[in-house]
Motif scaffolding. Sequence first.
Motif, short mmCIF file in Angstrom:
data_model
loop_
_atom_site.label_atom_id
_atom_site.label_comp_id
_atom_site.label_asym_id
_atom_site.label_seq_id
_atom_site.Cartn_x
_atom_site.Cartn_y
_atom_site.Cartn_z
N GLU A 1 0.86 -1.19 0.00
CA GLU A 1 0.00 0.00 0.00
C GLU A 1 0.89 1.23 0.00
O GLU A 1 1.55 1.54 0.98
N GLY B 1 -0.70 3.96 2.32
CA GLY B 1 -1.20 3.46 3.59
C GLY B 1 -0.07 3.17 4.55
O GLY B 1 0.98 3.80 4.52
N GLN C 1 -3.08 3.07 -5.33
CA GLN C 1 -2.94 2.27 -4.11
C GLN C 1 -1.68 1.42 -4.07
O GLN C 1 -1.00 1.37 -3.05
N THR C 2 -1.38 0.75 -5.17
CA THR C 2 -0.24 -0.17 -5.20
C THR C 2 0.43 -0.09 -6.57
O THR C 2 -0.10 0.52 -7.50
#
Length: 82
Positions: free
Chosen positions: A30, A33, A67-68
């Motif tokens: 992530e 994140g 996100q990734t």
Amino acid sequence: MNHEEICAKIKDMLVENLRIPADELEYTSELFGDDIGLDSIDSIEIIAGIDNLFGVQMTGAARENFQTIETLAKYVEEHQGA
């Protein structure tokens, strides 16, 4: 260029431009994140890097595309040559 090659190029760009240790960065990490912890300034670097590497504009792209490495690669695949 296949999915694996796109992922590898994106990973190399992130390691080089954002100084993320390669061994900490998986294709499914992530990015914004808990795993890597990038911020909005880093997203500008990602947008510029994707444009330079693949000629794909990501300005205004939805957040879930960032996100990734996997989601970035998918976005590139869908928008390359568009």
